[in-house]
Design a protein around this motif. Structure first.
Motif, PDB file in Angstrom:
ATOM      1  N   ALA A 102      26.292   3.336 -15.945  1.00 21.76           N
ATOM      2  CA  ALA A 102      26.710   1.959 -15.686  1.00 21.76           C
ATOM      3  C   ALA A 102      27.180   1.770 -14.253  1.00 21.76           C
ATOM      4  O   ALA A 102      26.802   0.801 -13.585  1.00 21.76           O
ATOM      5  N   VAL A 103      28.003   2.689 -13.746  1.00 26.24           N
ATOM      6  CA  VAL A 103      28.512   2.561 -12.386  1.00 26.24           C
ATOM      7  C   VAL A 103      27.377   2.675 -11.372  1.00 26.24           C
ATOM      8  O   VAL A 103      27.337   1.944 -10.379  1.00 26.24           O
ATOM      9  N   THR A 104      26.440   3.582 -11.622  1.00 24.60           N
ATOM     10  CA  THR A 104      25.267   3.683 -10.749  1.00 24.60           C
ATOM     11  C   THR A 104      24.480   2.379 -10.772  1.00 24.60           C
ATOM     12  O   THR A 104      24.027   1.888  -9.720  1.00 24.60           O
ATOM     13  N   GLY A 105      24.348   1.791 -11.967  1.00 27.34           N
ATOM     14  CA  GLY A 105      23.661   0.501 -12.078  1.00 27.34           C
ATOM     15  C   GLY A 105      24.392  -0.604 -11.348  1.00 27.34           C
ATOM     16  O   GLY A 105      23.765  -1.453 -10.688  1.00 27.34           O
ATOM     17  N   PHE A 106      25.730  -0.636 -11.447  1.00 26.93           N
ATOM     18  CA  PHE A 106      26.519  -1.631 -10.706  1.00 26.93           C
ATOM     19  C   PHE A 106      26.216  -1.551  -9.215  1.00 26.93           C
ATOM     20  O   PHE A 106      25.982  -2.578  -8.550  1.00 26.93           O
ATOM     21  N   ALA A 107      26.249  -0.334  -8.677  1.00 28.28           N
ATOM     22  CA  ALA A 107      26.081  -0.152  -7.232  1.00 28.28           C
ATOM     23  C   ALA A 107      24.717  -0.632  -6.760  1.00 28.28           C
ATOM     24  O   ALA A 107      24.613  -1.390  -5.780  1.00 28.28           O
ATOM     25  N   PHE A 108      23.666  -0.224  -7.457  1.00 25.60           N
ATOM     26  CA  PHE A 108      22.321  -0.624  -7.025  1.00 25.60           C
ATOM     27  C   PHE A 108      22.058  -2.099  -7.303  1.00 25.60           C
ATOM     28  O   PHE A 108      21.384  -2.780  -6.518  1.00 25.60           O
ATOM     29  N   GLN A 109      22.590  -2.616  -8.410  1.00 24.61           N
ATOM     30  CA  GLN A 109      22.395  -4.030  -8.723  1.00 24.61           C
ATOM     31  C   GLN A 109      23.012  -4.913  -7.649  1.00 24.61           C
ATOM     32  O   GLN A 109      22.393  -5.885  -7.200  1.00 24.61           O
ATOM     33  N   GLU A 110      24.223  -4.589  -7.216  1.00 25.28           N
ATOM     34  CA  GLU A 110      24.869  -5.407  -6.203  1.00 25.28           C
ATOM     35  C   GLU A 110      24.176  -5.266  -4.847  1.00 25.28           C
ATOM     36  O   GLU A 110      24.082  -6.234  -4.081  1.00 25.28           O
ATOM     37  N   TYR A 111      23.693  -4.057  -4.559  1.00 27.18           N
ATOM     38  CA  TYR A 111      23.006  -3.848  -3.279  1.00 27.18           C
ATOM     39  C   TYR A 111      21.704  -4.647  -3.220  1.00 27.18           C
ATOM     40  O   TYR A 111      21.384  -5.260  -2.195  1.00 27.18           O
ATOM     41  N   VAL A 112      20.961  -4.657  -4.305  1.00 21.97           N
ATOM     42  CA  VAL A 112      19.660  -5.338  -4.332  1.00 21.97           C
ATOM     43  C   VAL A 112      19.831  -6.855  -4.421  1.00 21.97           C
ATOM     44  O   VAL A 112      19.177  -7.614  -3.707  1.00 21.97           O
ATOM     45  N   SER A 113      20.722  -7.310  -5.288  1.00 24.79           N
ATOM     46  CA  SER A 113      20.855  -8.752  -5.526  1.00 24.79           C
ATOM     47  C   SER A 113      21.755  -9.443  -4.514  1.00 24.79           C
ATOM     48  O   SER A 113      21.635 -10.650  -4.299  1.00 24.79           O
ATOM     49  N   GLY A 114      22.673  -8.699  -3.906  1.00 21.25           N
ATOM     50  CA  GLY A 114      23.609  -9.312  -2.972  1.00 21.25           C
ATOM     51  C   GLY A 114      24.715 -10.094  -3.644  1.00 21.25           C
ATOM     52  O   GLY A 114      25.438 -10.841  -2.983  1.00 21.25           O
ATOM     53  N   LEU A 115      24.871  -9.930  -4.965  1.00 18.42           N
ATOM     54  CA  LEU A 115      25.908 -10.625  -5.720  1.00 18.42           C
ATOM     55  C   LEU A 115      26.755  -9.623  -6.495  1.00 18.42           C
ATOM     56  O   LEU A 115      26.273  -8.546  -6.869  1.00 18.42           O
ATOM     57  N   GLY A 116      28.014  -9.980  -6.747  1.00 13.65           N
ATOM     58  CA  GLY A 116      28.853  -9.163  -7.599  1.00 13.65           C
ATOM     59  C   GLY A 116      28.349  -9.190  -9.031  1.00 13.65           C
ATOM     60  O   GLY A 116      27.769 -10.186  -9.485  1.00 13.65           O
ATOM     61  N   VAL A 117      28.568  -8.117  -9.760  1.00 15.02           N
ATOM     62  CA  VAL A 117      28.058  -8.047 -11.131  1.00 15.02           C
ATOM     63  C   VAL A 117      28.695  -9.117 -12.014  1.00 15.02           C
ATOM     64  O   VAL A 117      28.060  -9.621 -12.953  1.00 15.02           O
ATOM     65  N   ASP A 144      29.417 -12.109 -11.127  1.00 12.13           N
ATOM     66  CA  ASP A 144      28.779 -13.397 -10.831  1.00 12.13           C
ATOM     67  C   ASP A 144      27.343 -13.436 -11.316  1.00 12.13           C
ATOM     68  O   ASP A 144      26.841 -14.487 -11.719  1.00 12.13           O
ATOM     69  N   GLU A 145      26.676 -12.287 -11.266  1.00  9.97           N
ATOM     70  CA  GLU A 145      25.269 -12.250 -11.680  1.00  9.97           C
ATOM     71  C   GLU A 145      25.135 -12.258 -13.203  1.00  9.97           C
ATOM     72  O   GLU A 145      24.166 -12.802 -13.741  1.00  9.97           O
ATOM     73  N   THR A 146      26.079 -11.654 -13.890  1.00 15.32           N
ATOM     74  CA  THR A 146      26.053 -11.635 -15.362  1.00 15.32           C
ATOM     75  C   THR A 146      27.392 -12.117 -15.900  1.00 15.32           C
ATOM     76  O   THR A 146      28.147 -11.341 -16.516  1.00 15.32           O
ATOM     77  N   PRO A 147      27.728 -13.368 -15.678  1.00 12.08           N
ATOM     78  CA  PRO A 147      29.058 -13.860 -16.079  1.00 12.08           C
ATOM     79  C   PRO A 147      29.299 -13.837 -17.577  1.00 12.08           C
ATOM     80  O   PRO A 147      30.452 -13.800 -18.019  1.00 12.08           O
ATOM     81  N   ILE A 148      28.232 -13.835 -18.371  1.00 11.45           N
ATOM     82  CA  ILE A 148      28.412 -13.866 -19.815  1.00 11.45           C
ATOM     83  C   ILE A 148      29.165 -12.629 -20.306  1.00 11.45           C
ATOM     84  O   ILE A 148      29.859 -12.663 -21.324  1.00 11.45           O
ATOM     85  N   PHE A 149      29.066 -11.513 -19.557  1.00 11.34           N
ATOM     86  CA  PHE A 149      29.742 -10.285 -19.966  1.00 11.34           C
ATOM     87  C   PHE A 149      31.169 -10.207 -19.457  1.00 11.34           C
ATOM     88  O   PHE A 149      32.001  -9.529 -20.061  1.00 11.34           O
TER      89      PHE A 149
END
Length: 223
Positions: free
Chosen positions: A191-206, A208-213
């Motif tokens: 999960a933490v690895t996914g957080f890091a790459f997701q924010e790097y690629v999308s340019g958004l905080g996790v 903000d990108e997945t507010p439902i969670f």
């Protein structure tokens, strides 16, 4: 005195010839089910001896625990960093600045911003982790040498730290707790690895990108 019937003898437990995780690969020699979460997964053969297995298990448990803290702290910091900073400035006049960037991303190796963290905090973290790591290395060496000074019930990751007395007294409960910890830890590392790459690629905080969670965590009008 006669021997008991053979039907009453309990046969020794046997391990599956093939890995539970990858059924077409043979189970590695030293993965004998000694530790919770052992599903025979070592395709690159890192555990080349029992000593190496204990060493890697100690490292895995440490990383798993850090990852569980990080998986919770990452989104929580994105939700509450600015609000907490504002409250501290208001009540204590500390003149602090939020560490989130303009897109609500936390400091990380990929996001940058690690220089905004106080060197005192880095020093505290490094000192604490070094002390824990040295203790783990010491325990592992004594375990390999057969030293009973660390206790007969020692296993990798067992530091005797249980302030809330959550560790069950019975063996079945202990194994269940160990299995739950390592499963949650492995998931958290992903999960933490996914957080890091997701924010790097999308340019958004996790958050903000997945507010439902995460947005339901913003309680009390803090968000």
């Amino acid at each position: 005195m006669t021997n008991p019937p053979l039907a009453l003898a309990t046969p020794p437990p046997t391990l599956a010839k093939y890995s539970t995780s990858i059924p077409f690969l043979r189970r590695p020699r030293f993965l004998t089910g000694r530790f919770a979460g052992d599903v025979g997964f070592d395709p690159l053969g890192f555990a080349s001896s029992m000593e190496q297995l204990v060493y890697y298990r100690e490292a895995e448990v440490k990383h798993a625990r850090i990852a569980m803290l990080a998986a919770a702290g990452w989104p929580l910091s994105e939700l509450f960093d600015r609000q907490i900073t504002q409250q501290l400035d208001t009540y204590f006049n500390l003149n602090l600045s939020p560490v989130l960037d303009s897109t609500d991303r936390v400091p990380s190796l990929l996001n940058g911003g690690l220089d905004a963290i106080s060197p005192l905090w880095w020093g505290f973290c490094l000192g604490l982790t070094a002390a824990i790591d040295l203790k783990g290395v010491q325990n592992t060496r004594y375990l390999d040498a057969g030293d009973d000074s660390i206790g007969e019930e020692y296993f990798p990751g067992n530091y005797g730290f249980d302030p809330f007395n959550l560790y069950p007294p019975d063996e079945e409960g202990q194994l269940r707790m160990q299995l739950a910890e390592i499963k949650h830890g492995r998931l958290s590392m992903l999960a933490v690895t996914g957080f890091a790459f997701q924010e790097y690629v999308s340019g958004l905080g996790v958050v903000d990108e997945t507010p439902i969670f995460f947005q339901p965590l913003a309680l009390g009008g803090l968000n």
